[in-house]
Design a protein around this motif. Sequence first.
Motif, mmCIF file in Angstrom:
data_model
loop_
_atom_site.group_PDB
_atom_site.id
_atom_site.type_symbol
_atom_site.label_atom_id
_atom_site.label_comp_id
_atom_site.label_asym_id
_atom_site.label_seq_id
_atom_site.Cartn_x
_atom_site.Cartn_y
_atom_site.Cartn_z
ATOM 1 N N THR A 60 8.449 9.305 -2.912
ATOM 2 C CA THR A 60 8.695 8.602 -4.176
ATOM 3 C C THR A 60 8.252 7.148 -4.088
ATOM 4 O OG1 THR A 60 10.979 8.137 -3.494
ATOM 5 C CG2 THR A 60 10.607 10.096 -4.840
ATOM 6 N N ARG A 61 8.497 6.515 -2.934
ATOM 7 C CA ARG A 61 8.083 5.124 -2.784
ATOM 8 C C ARG A 61 6.556 5.021 -2.723
ATOM 9 N NH1 ARG A 61 11.430 0.354 -2.393
ATOM 10 N NH2 ARG A 61 9.907 -1.327 -2.353
ATOM 11 N N GLY A 62 5.929 5.982 -2.052
ATOM 12 C CA GLY A 62 4.474 5.974 -2.003
ATOM 13 C C GLY A 62 3.848 6.145 -3.377
ATOM 14 N N LEU B 38 0.833 -1.184 0.000
ATOM 15 C CA LEU B 38 0.000 0.000 0.000
ATOM 16 C C LEU B 38 0.879 1.250 0.000
ATOM 17 C CD1 LEU B 38 -2.626 -1.109 2.653
ATOM 18 C CD2 LEU B 38 -2.888 -1.112 0.181
ATOM 19 N N PRO B 39 0.396 2.358 -0.581
ATOM 20 C CA PRO B 39 1.195 3.601 -0.558
ATOM 21 C C PRO B 39 1.591 4.040 0.833
ATOM 22 C CG PRO B 39 -0.577 3.797 -2.128
ATOM 23 C CD PRO B 39 -0.801 2.484 -1.406
ATOM 24 N N ALA B 40 0.801 3.616 1.821
ATOM 25 C CA ALA B 40 1.137 4.007 3.195
ATOM 26 C C ALA B 40 2.482 3.456 3.639
ATOM 27 C CB ALA B 40 0.048 3.511 4.159
ATOM 28 N N GLU B 41 2.959 2.415 2.952
ATOM 29 C CA GLU B 41 4.259 1.850 3.314
ATOM 30 C C GLU B 41 5.402 2.808 3.020
ATOM 31 O OE1 GLU B 41 4.954 -1.901 1.565
ATOM 32 O OE2 GLU B 41 3.428 -2.918 2.728
ATOM 33 N N GLY B 42 5.115 3.876 2.264
ATOM 34 C CA GLY B 42 6.165 4.844 1.993
ATOM 35 C C GLY B 42 6.766 5.416 3.260
ATOM 36 N N SER B 43 5.969 5.531 4.325
ATOM 37 C CA SER B 43 6.482 6.061 5.582
ATOM 38 C C SER B 43 7.564 5.168 6.166
ATOM 39 C CB SER B 43 5.338 6.227 6.589
ATOM 40 O OG SER B 43 4.718 4.970 6.848
ATOM 41 N N ILE B 44 7.461 3.855 5.947
ATOM 42 C CA ILE B 44 8.485 2.932 6.444
ATOM 43 C C ILE B 44 9.824 3.226 5.787
ATOM 44 C CG2 ILE B 44 9.201 0.519 6.543
ATOM 45 C CD1 ILE B 44 6.300 -0.274 6.654
ATOM 46 N N PHE B 45 9.830 3.378 4.473
ATOM 47 C CA PHE B 45 11.075 3.593 3.755
ATOM 48 C C PHE B 45 11.628 4.993 3.994
ATOM 49 C CE2 PHE B 45 8.540 0.474 1.400
ATOM 50 C CZ PHE B 45 9.382 -0.605 1.525
ATOM 51 N N GLY B 46 10.734 5.963 4.184
ATOM 52 C CA GLY B 46 11.197 7.299 4.522
ATOM 53 C C GLY B 46 11.939 7.319 5.843
ATOM 54 N N GLY B 47 11.409 6.618 6.834
ATOM 55 C CA GLY B 47 12.079 6.544 8.126
ATOM 56 C C GLY B 47 13.418 5.842 8.045
ATOM 57 N N GLN B 48 13.510 4.822 7.211
ATOM 58 C CA GLN B 48 14.773 4.115 7.042
ATOM 59 C C GLN B 48 15.831 5.020 6.418
ATOM 60 O OE1 GLN B 48 14.192 0.467 4.896
ATOM 61 N NE2 GLN B 48 12.445 -0.132 6.157
ATOM 62 N N ALA C 131 5.330 5.421 -6.223
ATOM 63 C CA ALA C 131 5.651 4.220 -6.999
ATOM 64 C C ALA C 131 4.725 3.071 -6.647
ATOM 65 C CB ALA C 131 7.110 3.824 -6.759
ATOM 66 N N ASN C 132 4.323 2.999 -5.391
ATOM 67 C CA ASN C 132 3.466 1.892 -4.969
ATOM 68 C C ASN C 132 2.049 1.988 -5.524
ATOM 69 O OD1 ASN C 132 5.375 0.447 -3.623
ATOM 70 N ND2 ASN C 132 4.776 1.107 -1.585
ATOM 71 N N ILE C 133 1.736 3.111 -6.167
ATOM 72 C CA ILE C 133 0.472 3.175 -6.897
ATOM 73 C C ILE C 133 0.454 2.088 -7.972
ATOM 74 C CG2 ILE C 133 -0.947 4.607 -8.424
ATOM 75 C CD1 ILE C 133 0.066 7.049 -6.922
ATOM 76 N N ALA C 134 1.644 1.768 -8.478
ATOM 77 C CA ALA C 134 1.739 0.689 -9.462
ATOM 78 C C ALA C 134 1.273 -0.632 -8.880
ATOM 79 C CB ALA C 134 3.183 0.559 -9.961
ATOM 80 N N ALA C 135 1.497 -0.824 -7.566
ATOM 81 C CA ALA C 135 1.047 -2.055 -6.927
ATOM 82 C C ALA C 135 -0.470 -2.130 -6.857
ATOM 83 C CB ALA C 135 1.639 -2.160 -5.517
ATOM 84 N N LEU C 136 -1.129 -0.984 -6.903
ATOM 85 C CA LEU C 136 -2.591 -0.960 -6.956
ATOM 86 C C LEU C 136 -3.114 -1.165 -8.370
ATOM 87 C CD1 LEU C 136 -3.158 2.181 -4.683
ATOM 88 C CD2 LEU C 136 -3.487 -0.201 -4.008
ATOM 89 N N LEU C 137 -2.419 -0.567 -9.332
ATOM 90 C CA LEU C 137 -2.909 -0.602 -10.715
ATOM 91 C C LEU C 137 -2.536 -1.881 -11.451
ATOM 92 C CD1 LEU C 137 -2.113 3.064 -11.862
ATOM 93 C CD2 LEU C 137 -4.315 2.131 -11.139
ATOM 94 N N ALA C 138 -1.315 -2.370 -11.237
ATOM 95 C CA ALA C 138 -0.829 -3.496 -12.032
ATOM 96 C C ALA C 138 -1.716 -4.734 -11.944
ATOM 97 C CB ALA C 138 0.608 -3.836 -11.635
ATOM 98 N N PRO C 139 -2.110 -5.199 -10.735
ATOM 99 C CA PRO C 139 -2.964 -6.386 -10.693
ATOM 100 C C PRO C 139 -4.331 -6.166 -11.339
ATOM 101 C CG PRO C 139 -1.920 -5.979 -8.564
ATOM 102 C CD PRO C 139 -1.707 -4.762 -9.387
#
Length: 418
Positions: free
Chosen positions: A353-355, A94-104, A357-365
């Motif tokens: 940017t990761r959030g 989910l785009p919300a996972e962008g916060s995980i990578f931002g913190g890293q 990009a993760n829009i692709a994870a919603l659209l691709a399937p």
Amino acid sequence: KNTMAELSPTAGESNYSQDIQVDEKLVPKKGLSLCSTRYGIALIIHVCNFIAAAQSTVINITMVAMVNTTDHQFQFNGSTEQLPGGPNNAPDSLPAEGSIFGGQNALWERWGPPHERSRLCTIALSGMLLGTFTITLVGGLISQTLGWPFAFYIFGGIGCVYCPFWFILIYDDPVSHPWINVTEKEYIISSLAQQIHVSSQKQPLPIKAMLKSLPLWSICVCSFGHQWLVAILITYTPTYISSVFSVNIRDNGLLSALPFIIAWVIGILGGYLADFLLTKNVRLVTVRKIATFLGNFPSSALLVALPYLPPSYITTMTFLTLSCGLSPLCQSGIYINALDLAPRYSSFLMGTTRGLANIAALLAPTVSGFLLNQDSEFGWRNVFLLLFAINLSGLIFYLICGDAVVQDWAKGRKLTRL
């Protein structure tokens, strides 16, 4: 006269508000390596990403069980095309996972010596691949033996157990860490201090300049194309194997998981290779673009070739394994490039940017499921051709416009004393 006191290790977090640029000629004596605190932090983040990937991917494994039964027991009754877009139409992240990578990224800004940053980041990010491998391998088995809810209970429980370790063991920087070795702390601080322009002033985000930055947009677009590739690999690999070879669910779990363990290994090795190239005075932007190219083009090209080859079990598994295995080389490219462009804002940029990009994870399937349902004969060909077009477009944009130097809008104003 420039203020230099802030470069002192006693300055706390202010000495990490910085713009970092790699200078290959100024590398301090190397501190402790694999048994060091910074590698321990990479391992802790690795586990964090393992849990995040497992929790977001488990829906793909249990979807069929949820729809096909009401007694919580997994009964795979054949066709996987009965759901709109296939059983795996739920996004893998989910785009919300962008916060995980931002913190890293915010951590690596302060913990990662420039010549070790690629390997530290890839060790951390590769946890996602191990999580995907694990849930793909055991998710179906858990659903069959215990019932599909237990797949959520188990990996959700692991996340709850993990959280206290994060709060106890993770610190913002080496200065505030109570157990770090003195030699390592001095090594990290000196590594960063040689490449720092310091400003303790809080400065607003240069939103307008960011929106006009082609290097930043190239990261976003290329990341979107790569995430489309990753979404197809995670979501539709089991379905493709089942549709072409009619493999049962138990064997399918093993076959579907195999490419991700290969990817886990290659992803980590890719980080070491990137840092090795830097020590050989290869330009940072060149390293980032090589890693990004190798993680995108071969992977998508192998997939697009599959429908045009005679059906072969060995060939198909080889191509899928190579495609998935090469894909994480991008971890040493676009996924840490924001730290090169704007270390001061890296956590925000990485999350954003990761959030996006993760829009692709919603659209691709969803798009791929539509193509498969509309054309049973050429569905897979269309899915892979679309993937190749999206992936290649983003890659070309990045190769042309990508950069790896601190941008003007990301440089802090130096403090002066009158």
